[in-house]
Design an enzyme around this catalytic site. Structure first.
Site, PDB file in Angstrom:
ATOM      1  N   HIS A 126       0.804  -1.227   0.000  1.00 21.30           N
ATOM      2  CA  HIS A 126       0.000   0.000   0.000  1.00 21.30           C
ATOM      3  C   HIS A 126       0.835   1.274   0.000  1.00 21.30           C
ATOM      4  O   HIS A 126       0.277   2.356   0.183  1.00 21.30           O
ATOM      5  CB  HIS A 126      -0.899   0.057   1.236  1.00 21.30           C
ATOM      6  CG  HIS A 126      -2.012  -0.931   1.222  1.00 21.30           C
ATOM      7  ND1 HIS A 126      -3.254  -0.654   0.707  1.00 21.30           N
ATOM      8  CD2 HIS A 126      -2.070  -2.198   1.661  1.00 21.30           C
ATOM      9  CE1 HIS A 126      -4.041  -1.714   0.846  1.00 21.30           C
ATOM     10  NE2 HIS A 126      -3.337  -2.664   1.424  1.00 21.30           N
ATOM     11  N   LYS A 129      -7.712  14.415   4.661  1.00 20.25           N
ATOM     12  CA  LYS A 129      -6.916  13.188   4.626  1.00 20.25           C
ATOM     13  C   LYS A 129      -5.848  13.328   5.702  1.00 20.25           C
ATOM     14  O   LYS A 129      -5.712  14.409   6.290  1.00 20.25           O
ATOM     15  CB  LYS A 129      -6.262  12.962   3.265  1.00 20.25           C
ATOM     16  CG  LYS A 129      -5.606  14.215   2.665  1.00 20.25           C
ATOM     17  CD  LYS A 129      -5.077  13.961   1.273  1.00 20.25           C
ATOM     18  CE  LYS A 129      -6.091  14.129   0.176  1.00 20.25           C
ATOM     19  NZ  LYS A 129      -6.322  12.968  -0.651  1.00 20.25           N
ATOM     20  N   ARG A 130      -5.097  12.247   5.973  1.00 21.27           N
ATOM     21  CA  ARG A 130      -4.016  12.394   6.940  1.00 21.27           C
ATOM     22  C   ARG A 130      -3.095  13.547   6.523  1.00 21.27           C
ATOM     23  O   ARG A 130      -2.904  13.805   5.331  1.00 21.27           O
ATOM     24  CB  ARG A 130      -3.215  11.082   7.030  1.00 21.27           C
ATOM     25  CG  ARG A 130      -3.950   9.983   7.774  1.00 21.27           C
ATOM     26  CD  ARG A 130      -4.227  10.371   9.220  1.00 21.27           C
ATOM     27  NE  ARG A 130      -3.022  10.459   9.983  1.00 21.27           N
ATOM     28  CZ  ARG A 130      -2.531   9.489  10.755  1.00 21.27           C
ATOM     29  NH1 ARG A 130      -3.188   8.352  10.871  1.00 21.27           N
ATOM     30  NH2 ARG A 130      -1.399   9.645  11.412  1.00 21.27           N
ATOM     31  N   THR A 188      -8.305   6.836  -1.725  1.00 23.81           N
ATOM     32  CA  THR A 188      -9.651   6.282  -1.871  1.00 23.81           C
ATOM     33  C   THR A 188     -10.696   7.368  -1.657  1.00 23.81           C
ATOM     34  O   THR A 188     -11.813   7.271  -2.160  1.00 23.81           O
ATOM     35  CB  THR A 188      -9.902   5.118  -0.882  1.00 23.81           C
ATOM     36  OG1 THR A 188      -9.377   5.485   0.380  1.00 23.81           O
ATOM     37  CG2 THR A 188      -9.242   3.849  -1.364  1.00 23.81           C
ATOM     38  N   LYS A 218     -14.502   8.559  -3.434  1.00 30.43           N
ATOM     39  CA  LYS A 218     -15.736   8.927  -2.723  1.00 30.43           C
ATOM     40  C   LYS A 218     -16.225  10.303  -3.181  1.00 30.43           C
ATOM     41  O   LYS A 218     -17.417  10.512  -3.418  1.00 30.43           O
ATOM     42  CB  LYS A 218     -15.485   8.935  -1.207  1.00 30.43           C
ATOM     43  CG  LYS A 218     -15.110   7.570  -0.655  1.00 30.43           C
ATOM     44  CD  LYS A 218     -14.543   7.638   0.761  1.00 30.43           C
ATOM     45  CE  LYS A 218     -13.872   6.322   1.120  1.00 30.43           C
ATOM     46  NZ  LYS A 218     -13.023   6.396   2.314  1.00 30.43           N
TER      47      LYS A 218
HETATM   48  C1  NBG Z   1      -2.401   3.864   1.946  1.00 28.80           C
HETATM   49  C2  NBG Z   1      -1.993   4.736   0.779  1.00 28.80           C
HETATM   50  C3  NBG Z   1      -3.210   5.249   0.025  1.00 28.80           C
HETATM   51  C4  NBG Z   1      -4.097   4.084  -0.356  1.00 28.80           C
HETATM   52  C5  NBG Z   1      -4.418   3.271   0.884  1.00 28.80           C
HETATM   53  C6  NBG Z   1      -5.258   2.053   0.569  1.00 28.80           C
HETATM   54  C7  NBG Z   1      -1.001   3.157   3.816  1.00 28.80           C
HETATM   55  C8  NBG Z   1       0.253   2.504   4.238  1.00 28.80           C
HETATM   56  N1  NBG Z   1      -1.215   3.277   2.514  1.00 28.80           N
HETATM   57  O1  NBG Z   1      -2.793   5.925  -1.126  1.00 28.80           O
HETATM   58  O2  NBG Z   1      -1.218   5.816   1.241  1.00 28.80           O
HETATM   59  O3  NBG Z   1      -5.270   4.535  -0.943  1.00 28.80           O
HETATM   60  O4  NBG Z   1      -3.250   2.811   1.495  1.00 28.80           O
HETATM   61  O5  NBG Z   1      -4.654   1.261  -0.387  1.00 28.80           O
HETATM   62  O6  NBG Z   1      -1.796   3.556   4.648  1.00 28.80           O
END
Ligand code: NBG
Length: 926
Positions: A388, A659-660, A770, A774
């Site tokens: 990820h 987002k974070r 993601t 949405k």
């Molecule tokens: C995150 C990515 C995102 C991705 C999500 C789900 C982690 C380690 N990775 O870009 O930064 O959409 O995973 O796949 O949280």
């Protein structure tokens, strides 16, 4: 009492009804006597069926002991009543699966970001009408009690929320599958803003009980740590018990109800009475304390590695319990473990559960007596791994020393796995390692010879110059001698290099690049276990989460593995559940879509959304589409007022980045653009101001507690909001809002209201994203880079409908190199940054490091290329403003976003996983 959950120690609440409306029911004393409620309600056919309102009444009285049913208690009574139905559905599904014995997928994940359950469960089971009716008798509504639920925030961000969407889709598609994770007592921390800065508060999410889980004291497994190896026999010297909690997951429009099994950690002995009696009180509860630590907190780890032993302990704890559990269930029906891969596939969600490679081997060898080779064949046919992130700091590497201490048997097995693996690399077809070694050697030789040739030419030039300059025969002779000597010296250096080179074992150099155990490049001598490599070696499939990301992991993260086993590497572009992220969080838009399409089948078959395309051309439909957006904006404006006190108009464009908080996600770049916008508005004449497109810029997101720069970014956003929103000169032309404690429930209010959403990561850094999906599904425009799933959203929506800017992923390395000499700043960038530096937003010293990270090549090097992309970002923003002025065209394209992006349903993603990786088929009850 009733306010404890709203404000108490949890900090800021998620969206909920204002306090005034959270009152005891208007229906007076709602709890009848025992005699009354024991009277069976009869149905038309005479069967004894308890009606929902009666059931809630019973629950209020006997489970909740709540004579005055306030909103919180009513929520709980509904929740426990839904719980009963979930348990029914759960039991039937699990019985059915047990009987049919289909292959299962087990989704191993350290994070599940579930959010609230009530609305989702009630709608998925199609019971909204019944519960609305029942609640009416208490003077309440489903929407009214919805806010009383605390989010289950057992995840950090995208990865954890993806896992939750996947569970919903697996159940909806009737795929036999369970999630496995940890029942953290404290979820993701709560974020509050105090004196302009982020503070973290614990998330006591279980305080009021949890109606959504079933405790299983009968399902317990021992998990060991530390201890010694006697040969290959492991004797742990710490053991805990993993106890199961099941969280039923109802599918949409199906009887299937699957399971998320979360593990709690218990001590073997809760109280050591001997120690206690001897007055050693701490020792008496030591085991309990150690067990408590394991399931206590979710690491606030988004993309940074916490080198914590406890984290590895957590990972091993849940992986071991989950594997023991699945093997035990397999053995109830089968005797030969060789058949395990036909009945179970374990999907490892990122590197967190990848110790599963070693633990499955240990269980098969040590507990079930299989030989290594047989165990390895089973393991590598059962495990699959999803990557990820490409952020190096989030690709976990555990020091061998830590692994050795905590899990000595696993370290031994990892060494054996690695040895066997490297031996196999050596004998790959066409002598892979040898030929690669020979190539490496030839390349080094060519490099050496080119350097020698260049040096020779230099010397020849120098000698010629010296010779020409020499006027006397002595000087000439001396110059000739010097030239000769230089040549001899150079030849000697080259010879020495060649001799050194002859000693290098190029094959083992090549093998190093494949090794799961590697030297720490930043700390020579320290050996590390590369968990991603372990996962690749131990899995039969490896996938990325968006097309571009799956390519990048092949070219940049695992290229050497791709050479050997290209067939292992796949792409599975992420998706989101349309139930939660469109149907339930945006019922108004949902109703409009259903009306237009003449069916609500799109909730399960998202491709049907494409049928909305012609409606984009229909002016009356566009008006209704706008009305819905407006209603959602009004709801968000109300929420903003409740939470922050800021009053925002619903007329301006709602521009959102939630987002974070991370440097690579570049909220700072957005902030700088807002500062510039603000400064310009202030400088404008009243006439010029009339031309400004008003915006409300909305931010949300948590910064990891130890993430220095991210916390400064939060502070800057809060400071900008305070200044801009209190500037009467600006009025409604610009408002800035930082909504604290961004979580699933916040997202459900924010996303439907957005008109523009920002996904502006440095190209190549965001694996997928993601929330972009949405937003798109809710008709929000995207301003973004060619990164992650933005690219595929562009392909589906038509790139002409996105505001794309910035450099491409393939240019990043070159640009980073060039930045050392970068001076060519956009004047708008400089002007805005100078303002921050000058203290226009306070705390100039505090923001100094943040500013330097993008603007001072000696103190930071603008690694994420904010300054580089700023000009094109501003141009894209101008395009946004231009289009927003044409509301008809804006709405037309907004409809195309929803119509075009059915591809991003997690049902599609899960269907692909099931077919292309898991080989799991639907198993549906008649
Ligand atoms: C995150 C990515 C995102 C991705 C999500 C789900 C982690 C380690 N990775 O870009 O930064 O959409 O995973 O796949 O949280």
């Amino acid at each position: 009492m009733q306010l404890a959950l709203a404000s108490g120690r949890c900090g800021l609440p998620a969206p909920r009804r204002p306090a005034a409306s959270r009152r005891p029911s208007a229906r007076g004393p709602v709890v009848p006597s025992v005699l009354e409620i024991n009277k069976p309600a009869s149905t038309a056919n005479g069967s004894r069926k308890l009606d929902l309102a009666d059931e809630m009444t019973q629950l209020l009285k006997y489970r909740l002991a709540a004579p005055n049913a306030d909103t919180d208690k009513l929520y709980q009574s509904v929740a426990w009543s839904v719980h009963n139905r979930l348990v029914d559905a759960f039991d039937k599904t699990q019985e059915h699966w047990k009987k049919e014995d289909p292959k299962h997928v087990y989704y191993l994940s350290a994070e599940f970001l579930m959010g609230r359950t009530l609305t989702n469960a009630v709608h998925n089971m199609g019971l909204q009408g019944e519960y609305a009716q029942a609640l009416k008798q208490f003077g309440e509504t489903l929407e009214g009690v919805h806010g009383a639920e605390t989010d289950a925030a057992l995840g950090n961000g995208g990865l954890g929320r993806l896992a939750a969407c996947f569970l919903d889709s697996m159940a909806t598609l009737d795929l036999p599958g369970w999630g496995y994770g940890i029942r953290y007592r404290y979820g993701m921390f709560k974020q509050a803003i105090k004196d302009g800065l982020q503070v973290e508060l614990p998330d006591y999410w279980l305080d009021n009980g949890n109606p959504w889980e079933i405790r299983r004291p009968e399902t317990r497994f021992k998990v060991g740590f530390y201890g010694k190896l006697d040969g290959d026999k492991w004797v742990p010297d710490e053991e805990v018990i993993a106890e199961a909690y099941d969280v039923p997951i109802p599918g949409y429009g199906t009887k299937t109800c699957s399971n998320l099994r979360l593990w709690d950690a218990l001590p073997l002995v809760e109280l050591d009475l001997d120690a206690f009696n001897a007055g050693q009180y701490e020792k008496a509860v030591e085991q309990k304390r150690k067990a408590d630590d394991i399931a206590a907190v979710l690491y606030p780890n988004d993309a940074t590695e916490y080198g914590k032993e406890l984290r590895l302990k957590q990972q091993f704890f849940f992986v071991s319990a989950s594997l023991q559990d699945t093997i035990a269930r397999y053995l109830e029906k089968h005797s030969d473990l060789a058949g395990l891969p036909d009945k179970a596939c374990f999907q490892m969600n990122d590197t967190h559960p990848t110790i599963a490679v070693a633990e499955l081997m240990r269980l098969l060898i040590d507990v079930h007596g299989l030989p290594f080779d047989k165990a390895w064949a089973i393991t590598t046919k059962s495990l699959a791994y999803t990557n990820h992130t490409v952020m190096p700091e989030a690709l976990e590497k555990w020091p061998v020393a830590v692994m050795q201490k905590l899990l000595p048997r696993h370290m031994q097995l990892i060494e054996q796995i690695n040895d066997a693996w490297l031996a196999s690399v050596k004998v790959q077809p066409r002598d892979h390692a040898a030929s690669k070694g020979a190539k490496l050697q030839a390349a080094k030789k060519a490099e050496r010879e080119a350097a020698a040739a260049a040096a020779k030419e230099e010397r020849a030039k120098a000698a010629a110059a010296a010779l020409e300059a020499a006027t006397t025969p002595e000087a000439k002779a001396a110059a000739e001698a010097a030239a000769k000597q230089a040549e001899e010296e150079a030849a000697a250096v080259l010879k020495a290099l060649e001799e050194e080179d002859a000693k290098v074992d190029y094959v083992s150099e090549v093998l190093k690049s494949y090794s799961v155990i590697q030297e720490n490049q930043w700390n020579k001598g320290e050996m590390l276990v590369n968990m991603a490599y372990l996962a690749v070696v131990g899995s039969f499939a490896v996938n990325g989460v968006a097309a571009i990301h799956s390519e990048i992991i092949k070219t940049d993260i695992f290229p050497q593995f791709v050479e050997l086993t290209p067939e292992k590497f796949q792409n599975k572009t992420n998706g989101v559940t349309l139930r939660r992220w469109l149907a339930y969080c945006n019922p108004e838009l949902s109703a409009l879509i259903t009306e237009a399409l003449g069916t609500d089948a799109w909730v399960k078959d998202a491709t049907l959304l494409a049928g909305l395309k012609p409606f984009a051309e229909d002016a009356a439909f566009r008006k209704r589409w706008r009305d819905v957006k407006f209603a959602k904006k009004a709801a968000l404006a109300k929420h903003i007022k409740e939470v922050t006190g800021y009053e925002v108009s619903t007329q301006p464009m709602f521009d959102v980045q939630v987002k974070r908080i991370h440097e690579y996600k570049r909220q700072f770049m957005n902030a700088i653009s807002i500062i510039y916008r603000y400064k310009k508005i202030k400088e404008m004449s009243p006439e010029e101001r009339k031309k400004v497109v008003p915006r409300v810029c909305i931010f949300g997101g948590k910064a990891a507690s130890a993430y220095y720069m991210a916390k400064k970014i939060v502070a800057l956003l809060v400071a900008i909001a305070a200044k801009v929103n209190n500037d009467p000169e600006v009025g409604d032309l610009l408002k800035v809002v930082f909504l604290p404690n961004y979580n699933v429930s916040e997202a459900e209010v924010i996303i439907p209201a957005a008109e523009l959403s920002q996904h502006i990561s440095t190209a190549g850094t965001e694996a997928s994203g993601t929330s972009n999906m949405k937003f798109a599904l809710n008709g929000s425009f995207i301003i973004g880079t060619m990164d992650g799933a933005n690219i595929e959203i562009g392909e589906n929506t038509g790139f002409e409908n996105l505001f794309i800017f910035g450099v491409k992923a393939e240019e990043i390395n070159r640009l980073r190199e060039e930045r050392k000499d970068f001076k060519d700043y956009d004047p708008r960038w400089t002007e805005a940054l100078e303002w921050v530096k000058a203290g226009a937003f306070g705390r100039a010293d505090y923001f100094d490091d943040l500013v330097a990270s993008v603007n001072d090549m000696t103190r930071g090097n603008d690694w994420f290329l904010l300054a580089n992309d700023f000009a094109s970002y501003m141009d894209a923003q101008d395009e946004v403003d231009k289009l927003y002025q044409d509301q008809e065209e804006w709405t037309r394209r907004s409809i195309l976003y929803t119509a075009g992006n059915g591809f991003f349903s997690s049902d599609r993603t899960i269907d692909q996983y099931a077919k292309e990786i898991w080989n799991v088929q639907a198993c549906r009850q008649a």
